[in-house]
Design a protein around this motif. Structure first.
Motif, mmCIF file in Angstrom:
data_model
loop_
_atom_site.group_PDB
_atom_site.id
_atom_site.type_symbol
_atom_site.label_atom_id
_atom_site.label_comp_id
_atom_site.label_asym_id
_atom_site.label_seq_id
_atom_site.Cartn_x
_atom_site.Cartn_y
_atom_site.Cartn_z
ATOM 1 N N VAL A 131 -11.883 44.073 -31.177
ATOM 2 C CA VAL A 131 -13.248 44.536 -30.885
ATOM 3 C C VAL A 131 -13.740 45.439 -32.019
ATOM 4 O O VAL A 131 -14.888 45.339 -32.470
ATOM 5 N N ALA A 132 -12.829 46.304 -32.502
ATOM 6 C CA ALA A 132 -13.220 47.243 -33.568
ATOM 7 C C ALA A 132 -13.588 46.489 -34.847
ATOM 8 O O ALA A 132 -14.508 46.905 -35.566
ATOM 9 N N HIS A 133 -12.907 45.377 -35.134
ATOM 10 C CA HIS A 133 -13.200 44.663 -36.388
ATOM 11 C C HIS A 133 -14.611 44.064 -36.350
ATOM 12 O O HIS A 133 -15.335 44.085 -37.340
ATOM 13 N N VAL A 134 -14.966 43.507 -35.202
ATOM 14 C CA VAL A 134 -16.320 42.970 -35.053
ATOM 15 C C VAL A 134 -17.334 44.119 -35.164
ATOM 16 O O VAL A 134 -18.378 43.986 -35.824
ATOM 17 N N ALA A 135 -16.980 45.256 -34.550
ATOM 18 C CA ALA A 135 -17.882 46.418 -34.594
ATOM 19 C C ALA A 135 -18.065 46.930 -36.023
ATOM 20 O O ALA A 135 -19.172 47.330 -36.403
ATOM 21 N N TYR A 136 -16.993 46.913 -36.826
ATOM 22 C CA TYR A 136 -17.130 47.329 -38.232
ATOM 23 C C TYR A 136 -18.121 46.404 -38.944
ATOM 24 O O TYR A 136 -18.955 46.847 -39.739
#
Ligand code: FE2
Ligand code: FE2
Length: 263
Positions: A200-205
């Motif tokens: 989820v964090a990678h998409v958010a970045y």
């Protein structure tokens, strides 16, 4: 440091080096003496081991998920995606180092590369526990295509790699976790749950820095996203979407629904 990872072929050595460099970067940031960004010339294609054999997607044997062999093939495919993701994150750092960005941009992609390195290890451990290993089966040859397609445009890279490809991972991973749960394979369930939580964090970045660049250039994020994905991503987006996790990652429905074929 990014180019060193990209030029390392052995997957264990690549992921170990990736994690060591990530730790060095973090320590330099925490100590208030960040390592100079500099500039670099990443290779067109990252170094890869002799195995797995890379095949055209239509020649990769079909997997039957209901069998132990099918589940090994699925874990192998995930391991291959994770190894590519390690290179994709270091590539964005090296290839676009000439674009002035806040240090937080580098924090995010170093952290994502560190996660992917761990994910490859988790999947390879599952393969070893199942009597296989990364490299034992053929794998998808087309994984670097998105990187090549977006090698000259940071906004296109962010739109296609984290905001389309990694977002797709959020859509399909819960189904894979359920499949391994039904098979009673708790080690794979645990590994995939860790991966799912961290992706989820990678998409958010991706969404964060895409919006940042739109703001810098006074562009409408949604319009630019649609344009870049249509130009640089081959194929349409496929529902069902994980709308909840996509929202967590800063991807609203009006970004992806219009890119579904026939929408
Ligand atoms: Fe990952
Ligand atoms: Fe990722």
């Amino acid at each position: 440091m990014a180019v060193e990872v990209l030029e390392t072929a052995d997957p264990r050595a690549k992921t170990d080096l990736s994690r060591a460099h990530a730790a060095r970067w973090r320590a330099s940031r925490e100590g208030g003496t960040p390592i100079d960004i500099g500039t670099a010339e990443p290779p067109d294609r990252p170094a890869r081991p002799d195995r797995p054999e890379l095949l055209n997607p239509r020649d990769v044997p079909r997997r039957k998920p209901g069998t132990a062999e099918g589940r090994i093939a699925m874990m192998h495919a995930v391991a291959h995606i994770e190894l590519n993701a390690v290179d994709l994150h270091w590539d964005v750092i090296a290839r676009f180092a000439h674009v002035p960005m806040p240090l937080g941009f580098f924090d995010d992609w170093v952290s994502a590369a560190d996660d992917e390195s761990k994910h490859w290890g988790l999947m390879n451990d599952c393969l070893l526990a199942a009597g296989s290993h990364y490299g034992a089966l053929p794998a998808h040859a087309g994984m670097w295509r998105a990187a090549e397609e977006t090698a000259r445009d940071l906004m296109a890279r962010l739109a296609v790699v984290p905001m389309v490809l990694e977002a797709r991972g959020l859509d399909v991973t819960p189904g894979m976790i359920a499949l391994f749960e039904r098979a009673g394979e708790s080690r794979a369930v645990e590994a995939l749950s860790t991966i799912y939580g961290e992706e989820v964090a990678h998409v958010a970045y991706g969404s964060k820095w895409f919006h940042f660049l739109c703001g810098r250039h006074d562009l409408d994020p949604k319009v630019v996203f649609h344009d870049l994905v249509r130009r640089h991503f081959h194929g349409s987006l496929k529902p069902p979407f994980n709308e909840e996790k996509r929202a967590d990652a800063g991807l609203p429905p009006d970004f992806y629904w219009p890119l579904v074929e026939g929408a």
